[in-house]
Motif scaffolding. Structure first.
Motif, PDB file in Angstrom:
ATOM      1  N   PHE A  29       3.668   9.689  53.607  1.00 36.44           N
ATOM      2  CA  PHE A  29       4.940   9.182  54.151  1.00 36.44           C
ATOM      3  C   PHE A  29       6.027   9.180  53.089  1.00 36.44           C
ATOM      4  CE2 PHE A  29       7.908   5.793  55.273  1.00 36.44           C
ATOM      5  CZ  PHE A  29       8.241   6.167  56.572  1.00 36.44           C
ATOM      6  N   LEU A  70       7.088   4.800  59.799  1.00 33.14           N
ATOM      7  CA  LEU A  70       5.745   4.608  59.238  1.00 33.14           C
ATOM      8  C   LEU A  70       4.756   4.191  60.322  1.00 33.14           C
ATOM      9  CD1 LEU A  70       3.800   4.445  56.871  1.00 33.14           C
ATOM     10  CD2 LEU A  70       4.617   2.111  56.431  1.00 33.14           C
ATOM     11  N   PHE A  73       3.841   7.182  62.333  1.00 34.99           N
ATOM     12  CA  PHE A  73       2.918   8.057  61.607  1.00 34.99           C
ATOM     13  C   PHE A  73       1.507   7.479  61.611  1.00 34.99           C
ATOM     14  CE2 PHE A  73       1.664   9.868  57.247  1.00 34.99           C
ATOM     15  CZ  PHE A  73       1.107  10.998  57.838  1.00 34.99           C
TER      16      PHE A  73
END
Length: 311
Positions: A29, A70, A73
């Motif tokens: 990330f 985030l 993801f």
């Protein structure tokens, strides 16, 4: 009792994989969102206006706060659903699945042949260690390792495919297209594998149990192929299993030169296209495969030598 211990070990190892996987996710990330730049500019091109870039950022979801991105993801990693490829519009999971077959068609037989031939030759040269044959084989390995894989590819393609017509030069359509890449991969990898396996075997030859077996009157052939091989199998297994995930990426030259639609070639295309979803997905898959293969390696240790204790 042993089955319960083994099951507990597997559960404990799977639980320990979670923080490792979280670290991989956070690193990816940061690399793609903090260091990699805004993908909207890469996809829009140099002549795009501000409205087009804003529209692309909204479609990609990169206009969201970092904590939202985030979370998205992490959800993708948990579900193994990485959305659509930015370059082709295909679902990333389906794209990776279709590329896995051609890669396995080359790498599975290559790994089996490399390991089997490497073990057999390592035991043979260790049997005649210090002799002229041993030194000649090691010299041949050194020469083979000094030649670039590009040289092997060009020579094999020119002579075996183009001049002799034994194999297709490029393309993909089944096992006939896989034979030449397998031969090239074997020619490149056999020399370092043989040297490594020979060192594993020689490490065992000097052990006390080998001298005991010889003192009991066992033949040298039985000592090498039964007792030495059994103990040398542990480092050999470690080498083979730890290299399996990396092989999918490391074979990109073979896949690129032969037009094989595999994982390695897809990684190169994704980098060229700045196709971040594909790159992130393959990176996660390789990380998961590495941890799973490490677990399988420990379990295989038990199968080879029950004296190995699972910690």
């Amino acid at each position: 009792m042993r089955q319960a211990t083994l099951l507990g070990y597997i559960i404990r190892r799977l639980w320990q994989m979670l923080p490792t996987m979280l670290g991989v996710v956070l690193l990816l990330f940061v690399l793609f969102n903090g260091v990699g730049g805004d993908p909207a500019y890469l996809l829009a091109g140099k002549m795009a206006d501000a409205d087009s870039i804003a529209n692309i950022r909204r479609q990609l979801g990169v206009d969201q706060p970092y904590y939202v991105q985030l979370w998205i993801f992490i959800r993708q990693v948990v579900t193994f659903d990485f959305g659509l490829s930015w370059a082709t519009g295909e679902p990333v999971s389906e794209l990776v699945a279709t590329r896995l077959g051609p890669s396995l068609a080359v790498l599975a037989p290559l790994t089996v042949l490399e390991t089997g031939i490497g073990i057999a030759l390592a035991l043979m040269v260790a049997f005649v260690r210090g002799s002229l044959t041993d030194r000649a084989v090691m010299l041949a390995c050194t020469v083979g390792m000094s030649i670039s894989i590009l040289v092997y590819i060009i020579v094999f393609q020119y002579w075996l495919a183009y001049r002799l017509g034994w194999f297709p030069v490029q393309g993909w359509g089944g096992w006939r297209y896989a034979v030449l890449p397998i031969l090239i991969g074997l020619a490149v990898s056999l020399a370092p594998t043989l040297r490594l396996f020979r060192s594993f075997v020689l490490d065992e030859v000097g052990q006390d149990y080998v001298r005991t077996a010889r003192a009991k009157g066992l033949s040298e052939r039985r000592v090498m192929w039964v007792h030495v091989l059994r103990n040398a199998a542990i480092p050999i297994l470690t080498h083979v299993m730890s290299n399996l995930p990396a092989l999918f990426i490391g074979a990109f030259l073979l896949e690129r030169f032969f037009g094989i639609p595999g994982i390695g070639r897809e990684v190169i295309l994704a980098v060229e296209r700045s196709d971040f979803p594909v790159i992130k997905a393959i990176t996660v898959y390789v990380a998961v495969a590495t941890m799973v293969f490490n677990l399988l390696t420990d379990l295989l240790y038990q199968a080879v030598d029950p004296r190995v204790k699972l910690a």
